[in-house]
Design a protein around this motif. Structure first.
Motif, PDB file in Angstrom:
ATOM      1  N   TYR A  12       0.815  -1.217   0.000  1.00 38.90           N
ATOM      2  CA  TYR A  12       0.000   0.000   0.000  1.00 38.90           C
ATOM      3  C   TYR A  12       0.847   1.264   0.000  1.00 38.90           C
ATOM      4  O   TYR A  12       0.330   2.354   0.187  1.00 38.90           O
ATOM      5  N   GLY A  13       2.146   1.097  -0.158  1.00 39.91           N
ATOM      6  CA  GLY A  13       3.026   2.219  -0.454  1.00 39.91           C
ATOM      7  C   GLY A  13       3.248   3.229   0.640  1.00 39.91           C
ATOM      8  O   GLY A  13       3.493   4.399   0.349  1.00 39.91           O
ATOM      9  N   GLN A  67      -5.842   3.855  14.539  1.00 40.11           N
ATOM     10  CA  GLN A  67      -6.217   2.892  13.510  1.00 40.11           C
ATOM     11  C   GLN A  67      -5.817   3.399  12.124  1.00 40.11           C
ATOM     12  O   GLN A  67      -5.866   4.608  11.850  1.00 40.11           O
ATOM     13  N   ILE A  68      -5.453   2.445  11.277  1.00 34.33           N
ATOM     14  CA  ILE A  68      -5.106   2.730   9.883  1.00 34.33           C
ATOM     15  C   ILE A  68      -5.936   1.813   8.993  1.00 34.33           C
ATOM     16  O   ILE A  68      -6.030   0.610   9.252  1.00 34.33           O
ATOM     17  N   SER A  69      -6.530   2.376   7.953  1.00 37.32           N
ATOM     18  CA  SER A  69      -7.273   1.585   6.981  1.00 37.32           C
ATOM     19  C   SER A  69      -6.878   2.028   5.578  1.00 37.32           C
ATOM     20  O   SER A  69      -6.859   3.230   5.283  1.00 37.32           O
ATOM     21  N   SER A  70      -6.554   1.058   4.712  1.00 33.47           N
ATOM     22  CA  SER A  70      -6.198   1.338   3.325  1.00 33.47           C
ATOM     23  C   SER A  70      -7.200   0.623   2.425  1.00 33.47           C
ATOM     24  O   SER A  70      -7.329  -0.605   2.488  1.00 33.47           O
ATOM     25  N   SER A  71      -7.924   1.379   1.594  1.00 33.07           N
ATOM     26  CA  SER A  71      -9.005   0.813   0.781  1.00 33.07           C
ATOM     27  C   SER A  71      -8.830   1.195  -0.683  1.00 33.07           C
ATOM     28  O   SER A  71      -8.998   2.368  -1.047  1.00 33.07           O
ATOM     29  N   PRO A  72      -8.498   0.241  -1.553  1.00 31.90           N
ATOM     30  CA  PRO A  72      -8.307   0.562  -2.975  1.00 31.90           C
ATOM     31  C   PRO A  72      -9.616   0.663  -3.746  1.00 31.90           C
ATOM     32  O   PRO A  72      -9.633   1.114  -4.891  1.00 31.90           O
ATOM     33  N   SER A 120      -6.033  10.326  -0.204  1.00 29.49           N
ATOM     34  CA  SER A 120      -5.901   9.327  -1.256  1.00 29.49           C
ATOM     35  C   SER A 120      -4.629   9.538  -2.057  1.00 29.49           C
ATOM     36  O   SER A 120      -4.156  10.672  -2.228  1.00 29.49           O
ATOM     37  N   LYS A 121      -4.071   8.422  -2.533  1.00 24.74           N
ATOM     38  CA  LYS A 121      -2.930   8.475  -3.448  1.00 24.74           C
ATOM     39  C   LYS A 121      -2.868   7.168  -4.225  1.00 24.74           C
ATOM     40  O   LYS A 121      -3.074   6.086  -3.644  1.00 24.74           O
ATOM     41  N   ASN A 122      -2.569   7.291  -5.519  1.00 25.74           N
ATOM     42  CA  ASN A 122      -2.459   6.117  -6.398  1.00 25.74           C
ATOM     43  C   ASN A 122      -3.687   5.218  -6.286  1.00 25.74           C
ATOM     44  O   ASN A 122      -3.589   3.987  -6.215  1.00 25.74           O
ATOM     45  N   GLU A 123      -4.873   5.858  -6.260  1.00 29.69           N
ATOM     46  CA  GLU A 123      -6.166   5.168  -6.257  1.00 29.69           C
ATOM     47  C   GLU A 123      -6.402   4.315  -5.005  1.00 29.69           C
ATOM     48  O   GLU A 123      -7.179   3.362  -5.024  1.00 29.69           O
TER      49      GLU A 123
END
Length: 623
Positions: free
Chosen positions: A487-488, A519-524, A586-589
């Protein structure tokens, strides 16, 4: 043979336990001289067989006041409170708390004396074995165990004449046939397990609070429903309203094909469940031979019945807790759930007791350690949310200790926290007892727990090398950088925080700290606009109701070099005021959501600074 065995079980004076810190036995393989509580005695010569030290069984009576029983088929049974060991003369199969163990050498008669494996019997009693110079062995047992035995309240007692078994704390009893071995309940008084070393059956007794009274038909419905929900097939069922205590019984077959007879009783606000299975049963009728044993169960315990063995370790509302790795024994409230392995005990109201052992930093003293903890307190609670009521020195397990009493109020009332600090052999022993708001009798109960702490300091030294070092002044400045290429991004997480959840690819993570979470959440698959709208809908409070969450700000900003939306929310949960900060970007979708929640009572400048440091550490991989 029984006469020869019992002739070796000679008593010792009971006063010695009260005079010495530990009861002690010293032996040497090949020597007929042993030292028992400081006095030399002549014993049959210990020897080694298949690497196992074999000693006369009677030596445990002489050293520790223990007794045993010899039952049918040459079964030797050893009991210590709720713990049971069983061996068969000439057999390498033994049982310790219901667990089958293979002995390297079997117990056997040598010139009329029963010789048994030293380590196995010592393990059942809870005695500790340490090497002595010159190849000897030193076996020790805490005297408090023997004192309770002498008082007739547990300890190492004889099964001779014991024809029933039960639990006086939970008020149940049943017949106690020869060869029945009580298992290890892991410190949980609500469960008792039994195994027959000879006949291959297994038995469980459960006792738990149950608010709704049930008659025999109600018990049968409850029993059948529970069985079917567990995927079992019910083969036979019966309600027995005319019994002394009405009950229900079923026979069922589980998914593995094993047959079980289950029974349920209701009495005095408790549900009693009895389950029995036999590996050799092929038809439900095969379990009928155990009817006499199952019919003997009653939800009562007659404390005046001398034929009744008591499994409970509860005394004065407290029961035993023990961790063999660290050699820590203590008393804990009987009604609390227990994890002896992690040394963590808790009740449903939020009170808890925990113990922890760490390596002491170089040059550490009790005074410097106490200063660290008080510094931590100041950094994690605002002044109006805590109060240091008392700090004193005392002896715990024979060693100097610092004992702190602290009041804490996160917003829903004052709780009491006791801290016990003890330093020995380069290790820190820390005990924390917290009583939830509204708990009564806290001081008296803590005093009993404190008095019960007994530490075998050599155990930690023997079993561990260097442990984690928790020095607050250093850990407070240290972080561990997590880098997630999938997730970069990367982020530095403080070492003081605990990981609640952390996926390996970085899609989500949840960390906890005093009074808060990150908390961290990454959602493409979603946009930041959609995420923000979902947050707004979740915290929607059109009537500005102070009892509901309220969005206090919603602004566009920049985070990690990209456009972001930041929302802040105020809410009260269970009487505790807290603030939540949500950053969406957001970054890179890929849409990222960082959520920080902190109780108002813990929003100190120090904690705020740590959070800003964490947020500032968020960066993009490769940039």
């Amino acid at each position: 043979m029984a006469i020869l065995l019992l002739l070796t079980l000679l008593p010792v004076g009971s006063a010695y336990a009260a005079e010495q810190a530990l009861l002690e036995l010293k032996i040497q393989v090949g020597s007929t001289t042993a030292v028992i509580n400081g006095k030399p005695v002549v014993i049959p010569k210990p020897f080694t067989e298949n690497g196992t030290v074999m000693v006369p069984l009677g030596i445990f009576k002489k050293a520790f006041g223990s007794t045993v029983s010899l039952e049918a088929s040459d079964v030797v049974k050893i009991n210590y409170g709720p713990h049971t060991g069983a061996m068969t003369i000439g057999s390498t199969t033994a049982w310790k708390d219901g667990v089958k163990i293979k002995l390297a050498a079997p117990p056997r008669m040598v010139s009329g004396v029963l010789m048994v494996p030293l380590r196995f019997v010592s393990g059942v009693l809870g005695a500790r074995i340490m090497p002595e110079s010159g190849g000897g062995l030193r076996v020790t047992l805490a005297p408090s165990v023997t004192e309770t035995s002498a008082a007739g309240q547990g300890g190492i007692d004889s099964d001779a004449g014991k024809t029933r078994i039960g639990n006086s704390y939970l008020q149940w009893s049943m017949n106690y046939p020869a060869g029945l071995v009580a298992g290890d309940n892991g410190g949980d008084e609500s469960v008792a397990t039994f195994t027959s070393a000879e006949k291959g059956y297994y038995l469980e007794v459960h006792a738990s609070p149950f608010a709704t009274p049930l008659d025999a038909e109600g018990l049968l419905e409850h029993l059948v429903r529970s069985s079917e929900e567990g995927g079992e097939t019910v083969l036979d069922r019966e309600a027995v309203p005319g019994a002394k205590t009405p009950y229900a019984r079923i026979v069922s077959k589980d998914s593995s094909g094993a047959l079980w007879e289950g029974r349920q009783y209701f009495a005095d606000g408790r549900l009693y469940e009895v389950y029995l299975t036999d590996d050799n049963a092929a038809n439900y009728k095969d379990l009928a031979k155990y009817a006499a044993l199952l019919n003997s169960f009653q939800p009562v315990f007659d404390t005046g019945d001398r034929s009744l063995r008591d499994l409970t370790s509860v005394r004065g509302g407290l029961r035993d807790g023990y961790n063999d790795d660290y050699g820590i024994a203590l008393k804990v409230p009987a009604a609390w759930s227990a994890d002896d392995q992690q040394l963590y005990y808790t009740d449903k109201q939020g009170s808890y007791l925990r113990a922890k052992v760490t390596s002491a930093p170089r040059g550490s003293t009790l005074a410097s350690w106490n200063q660290e903890l008080q510094s931590l307190l100041r950094d994690t609670y605002v002044p109006e949310a805590y109060s240091l009521k008392d700090s004193r020195t005392d002896k715990v397990s024979g060693e100097p200790a610092v004992i702190n009493e602290i009041g804490l109020n996160p917003g829903n009332g004052w709780s009491t926290e006791y801290q016990v600090l003890l330093l020995k052999n380069g290790y820190r022993y820390y005990f924390e007892y917290v009583a939830a708001p509204g708990e009564t009798g806290v001081q008296a109960q803590f005093a009993e727990v404190l008095k019960s702490i007994d530490i075998d300091f050599a155990q930690t030294k023997n079993n561990f090398g260097r442990l984690a070092t928790e020095e607050y002044s250093l850990l407070n400045q240290k972080s561990v950088t997590r880098t997630y290429k999938a997730y970069g991004y990367s982020i530095a997480i403080p070492q003081l925080w605990t990981v609640q959840q952390e996926l390996a690819d970085g899609q989500s993570a949840d960390y906890r700290f005093t009074g808060g979470r990150f908390q961290i959440s990454s959602s493409p698959d979603i946009t930041p606009e959609y995420t923000v709208s979902q947050v707004q809908s979740y915290y929607l409070n059109t009537k500005q109701d102070p009892a509901r969450p309220l969005i206090t700000s919603n602004q566009e900003t920049t985070f990690a070099g990209v456009p972001a939306t930041e929302l802040t929310v105020q809410q009260i949960k269970s009487g505790i005021s807290m603030n939540t900060r949500i950053i969406v970007f957001s970054k890179n979708e890929v849409t990222y959501t960082l959520t920080v929640t902190m109780n108002a009572a813990n929003a100190t400048p120090a904690q705020q600074a740590v959070l800003e440091r964490v947020l500032g550490s968020f960066g993009w991989v490769g940039e």
